[in-house]
Design a protein around this motif. Structure first.
Motif, PDB file in Angstrom:
ATOM      1  N   TYR A  63       0.810  -1.205   0.000  1.00 47.96           N
ATOM      2  CA  TYR A  63       0.000   0.000   0.000  1.00 47.96           C
ATOM      3  C   TYR A  63       0.855   1.272   0.000  1.00 47.96           C
ATOM      4  CZ  TYR A  63       0.791  -0.747   5.032  1.00 47.96           C
ATOM      5  OH  TYR A  63       1.357  -1.001   6.266  1.00 47.96           O
ATOM      6  N   ARG A  64       2.161   1.092  -0.152  1.00 46.21           N
ATOM      7  CA  ARG A  64       3.100   2.193  -0.319  1.00 46.21           C
ATOM      8  C   ARG A  64       3.998   1.907  -1.519  1.00 46.21           C
ATOM      9  NH1 ARG A  64       4.462   5.959   3.793  1.00 46.21           N
ATOM     10  NH2 ARG A  64       2.845   5.994   5.393  1.00 46.21           N
ATOM     11  N   TYR A  65       4.660   2.936  -2.019  1.00 42.52           N
ATOM     12  CA  TYR A  65       5.564   2.753  -3.148  1.00 42.52           C
ATOM     13  C   TYR A  65       6.716   3.743  -3.044  1.00 42.52           C
ATOM     14  CZ  TYR A  65       3.695   7.002  -5.370  1.00 42.52           C
ATOM     15  OH  TYR A  65       3.343   8.300  -5.650  1.00 42.52           O
ATOM     16  N   HIS A  66       7.776   3.486  -3.787  1.00 43.40           N
ATOM     17  CA  HIS A  66       8.963   4.331  -3.756  1.00 43.40           C
ATOM     18  C   HIS A  66       8.799   5.509  -4.717  1.00 43.40           C
ATOM     19  CE1 HIS A  66      11.424   1.628  -1.295  1.00 43.40           C
ATOM     20  NE2 HIS A  66      10.844   0.655  -1.952  1.00 43.40           N
ATOM     21  N   LYS A  67       9.005   6.711  -4.182  1.00 45.13           N
ATOM     22  CA  LYS A  67       8.898   7.927  -4.975  1.00 45.13           C
ATOM     23  C   LYS A  67      10.164   8.747  -4.790  1.00 45.13           C
ATOM     24  CE  LYS A  67       5.857  11.921  -5.773  1.00 45.13           C
ATOM     25  NZ  LYS A  67       4.575  12.579  -5.393  1.00 45.13           N
ATOM     26  N   THR A  68      10.625   9.411  -5.851  1.00 45.44           N
ATOM     27  CA  THR A  68      11.847  10.203  -5.762  1.00 45.44           C
ATOM     28  C   THR A  68      11.540  11.696  -5.825  1.00 45.44           C
ATOM     29  OG1 THR A  68      12.209  10.058  -8.148  1.00 45.44           O
ATOM     30  CG2 THR A  68      13.271   8.396  -6.761  1.00 45.44           C
ATOM     31  N   PHE A  69      12.441  12.469  -5.211  1.00 44.77           N
ATOM     32  CA  PHE A  69      12.351  13.928  -5.197  1.00 44.77           C
ATOM     33  C   PHE A  69      13.740  14.479  -5.503  1.00 44.77           C
ATOM     34  CE2 PHE A  69       9.209  12.223  -2.306  1.00 44.77           C
ATOM     35  CZ  PHE A  69       8.055  12.939  -2.616  1.00 44.77           C
ATOM     36  N   THR A  73      19.022  13.680  -5.810  1.00 44.19           N
ATOM     37  CA  THR A  73      17.741  12.979  -5.786  1.00 44.19           C
ATOM     38  C   THR A  73      17.688  12.044  -4.593  1.00 44.19           C
ATOM     39  OG1 THR A  73      17.541  13.062  -8.201  1.00 44.19           O
ATOM     40  CG2 THR A  73      16.205  11.416  -7.049  1.00 44.19           C
ATOM     41  N   TYR A  74      16.575  12.086  -3.873  1.00 43.57           N
ATOM     42  CA  TYR A  74      16.360  11.220  -2.717  1.00 43.57           C
ATOM     43  C   TYR A  74      14.983  10.570  -2.826  1.00 43.57           C
ATOM     44  CZ  TYR A  74      20.467  13.246  -0.490  1.00 43.57           C
ATOM     45  OH  TYR A  74      21.751  13.630  -0.190  1.00 43.57           O
ATOM     46  N   GLY A  75      14.773   9.514  -2.033  1.00 47.14           N
ATOM     47  CA  GLY A  75      13.533   8.774  -2.114  1.00 47.14           C
ATOM     48  C   GLY A  75      12.766   8.713  -0.806  1.00 47.14           C
ATOM     49  N   LEU A  76      11.480   8.423  -0.945  1.00 45.18           N
ATOM     50  CA  LEU A  76      10.602   8.138   0.191  1.00 45.18           C
ATOM     51  C   LEU A  76       9.672   6.997  -0.195  1.00 45.18           C
ATOM     52  CD1 LEU A  76       9.372  11.584   1.595  1.00 45.18           C
ATOM     53  CD2 LEU A  76      11.058  10.042   2.601  1.00 45.18           C
ATOM     54  N   PHE A  77       9.292   6.219   0.798  1.00 49.24           N
ATOM     55  CA  PHE A  77       8.328   5.127   0.619  1.00 49.24           C
ATOM     56  C   PHE A  77       6.974   5.690   1.027  1.00 49.24           C
ATOM     57  CE2 PHE A  77       6.910   0.658   1.868  1.00 49.24           C
ATOM     58  CZ  PHE A  77       6.880   0.199   0.566  1.00 49.24           C
ATOM     59  N   VAL A  78       6.211   6.151   0.046  1.00 51.74           N
ATOM     60  CA  VAL A  78       5.027   6.955   0.320  1.00 51.74           C
ATOM     61  C   VAL A  78       3.735   6.166   0.127  1.00 51.74           C
ATOM     62  CG1 VAL A  78       6.229   9.067  -0.335  1.00 51.74           C
ATOM     63  CG2 VAL A  78       4.889   7.829  -2.055  1.00 51.74           C
ATOM     64  N   ARG A  79       2.652   6.722   0.679  1.00 48.87           N
ATOM     65  CA  ARG A  79       1.326   6.109   0.549  1.00 48.87           C
ATOM     66  C   ARG A  79       0.839   6.133  -0.900  1.00 48.87           C
ATOM     67  NH1 ARG A  79      -2.386   9.568   2.881  1.00 48.87           N
ATOM     68  NH2 ARG A  79      -0.827  11.208   3.027  1.00 48.87           N
ATOM     69  N   TYR A 122      -3.154   1.256   8.411  1.00 47.26           N
ATOM     70  CA  TYR A 122      -3.703   2.160   7.394  1.00 47.26           C
ATOM     71  C   TYR A 122      -5.152   1.812   7.139  1.00 47.26           C
ATOM     72  CZ  TYR A 122      -3.784  -1.455   3.723  1.00 47.26           C
ATOM     73  OH  TYR A 122      -4.079  -2.577   2.986  1.00 47.26           O
ATOM     74  N   ARG A 123      -5.851   2.710   6.453  1.00 45.61           N
ATOM     75  CA  ARG A 123      -7.189   2.442   6.000  1.00 45.61           C
ATOM     76  C   ARG A 123      -7.372   3.059   4.614  1.00 45.61           C
ATOM     77  NH1 ARG A 123     -11.042   6.624   7.037  1.00 45.61           N
ATOM     78  NH2 ARG A 123     -10.191   8.385   8.215  1.00 45.61           N
ATOM     79  N   ILE A 124      -8.485   2.726   3.973  1.00 45.28           N
ATOM     80  CA  ILE A 124      -8.786   3.239   2.648  1.00 45.28           C
ATOM     81  C   ILE A 124      -9.902   4.265   2.752  1.00 45.28           C
ATOM     82  CG2 ILE A 124      -9.469   2.695   0.287  1.00 45.28           C
ATOM     83  CD1 ILE A 124      -6.753   1.559   1.095  1.00 45.28           C
ATOM     84  N   GLU A 125      -9.595   5.481   2.348  1.00 50.81           N
ATOM     85  CA  GLU A 125     -10.563   6.558   2.431  1.00 50.81           C
ATOM     86  C   GLU A 125     -11.800   6.254   1.581  1.00 50.81           C
ATOM     87  OE1 GLU A 125     -10.492  11.430   2.191  1.00 50.81           O
ATOM     88  OE2 GLU A 125      -9.114  10.279   0.943  1.00 50.81           O
TER      89      GLU A 125
END
Length: 263
Positions: free
Chosen positions: A167-173, A188-194, A254-257
């Motif tokens: 339910y999360r994925y890797h995103k770069t900034f 460039t750095y990453g986060l494991f985001v919702r 987590y939950r699903i809105e």
């Protein structure tokens, strides 16, 4: 002295000499308590009250999280402030503080093991080589002052990344980054985001309740006693990993809105 009074409170919550501990904090209630007792309060006194308990063999980690980099604002390791409250900013400015390098999830380390955090420049904010992972390798602790897990316990996301939750994925900034020497370059750095497009919302109230029920927390709940609670990073990692492996993350982490009724 105020420092002695507060130090005694942190000891009663379970903080010990020699601990390596990551501290999340909301100091409003503590400041009000000190003012009622007639003390002049400043962030450095609050910081020193924790450092006094930890002693010369202890280490304090403070979150210096700042999300401006995700919106294109340049990051400067020497000067970018913490957005996590006055105590963390006092930690950033402490003369012995060592700051880690991630432009979104950086930390200040002060004390006996601080040098082990020098030059830590993890790509992923929650990765195995992040301060979260290092804290776990050190068998360190996490302490929270007057905040619910929902608004403090970022360590959950380290656990989720280590368990590759779906339910999360890797995103770069990417953005302008200035290092400790003053050199500026594009990084460039990453986060494991919702997965926002799937309506994923972080929901940790159930997890916090389970942490208390299973005696992973010691100390006091928010707005009770001194408000400080403490857990072992390793024990928490194993406990939450088991929840994920058993298929119970939804509704606990987590939950699903628009789908889940849990509030």
């Amino acid at each position: 002295m105020l420092i002695d009074i507060l130090s005694d409170k942190w000891k009663k919550a379970g903080l010990k000499n020699g601990d390596t501990v990551l501290l999340h904090s909301n100091c409003v209630r503590t400041v009000k308590y000190a003012l009622q007792k007639g003390y002049v309060v400043d962030p450095n006194s609050l910081l020193d009250s924790f450092l006094k308990v930890l002693g010369s063999s202890g280490t304090l980690l403070l979150p210096l999280f700042n999300f401006d980099f995700t919106t294109g604002v340049p990051f400067d390791l020497r000067n970018t402030p913490s957005h996590m409250g006055v105590l963390t900013e006092a930690g950033r400015l402490h003369p012995l503080a060592v700051r880690t390098g991630h432009p979104i999830y950086s930390f200040a380390a002060i004390g006996y093991r601080a040098e082990e955090f020098r030059n830590v420049n993890n790509f992923s904010g929650y990765g195995i080589d992040s301060p979260f992972g290092i804290l776990r390798e050190m068998d360190g602790k996490i302490a929270v002052l007057d905040l619910p897990d929902q608004n403090s316990m970022t360590f959950y996301h380290h656990i989720e990344e280590m368990n590759c939750v779906n339910y999360r994925y890797h995103k770069t900034f990417s953005g302008e980054y200035t290092d400790i020497s003053g050199k500026t370059e594009l990084r460039t750095y990453g986060l494991f985001v919702r997965k926002l497009e799937e309506g994923v919302i972080t929901y940790l109230q159930s997890a916090e309740n389970l942490m208390w029920q299973n005696e992973l927390y010691e100390g006091f709940k928010p707005n009770e006693g001194c408000g400080l609670r403490i857990t072992s990073a390793c024990r928490m990692f194993d406990f939450i990993s088991d929840i994920i492996h058993s298929g119970n993350a939804r509704g606990t982490l987590y939950r699903i809105e628009g789908v889940d009724d849990t509030q």
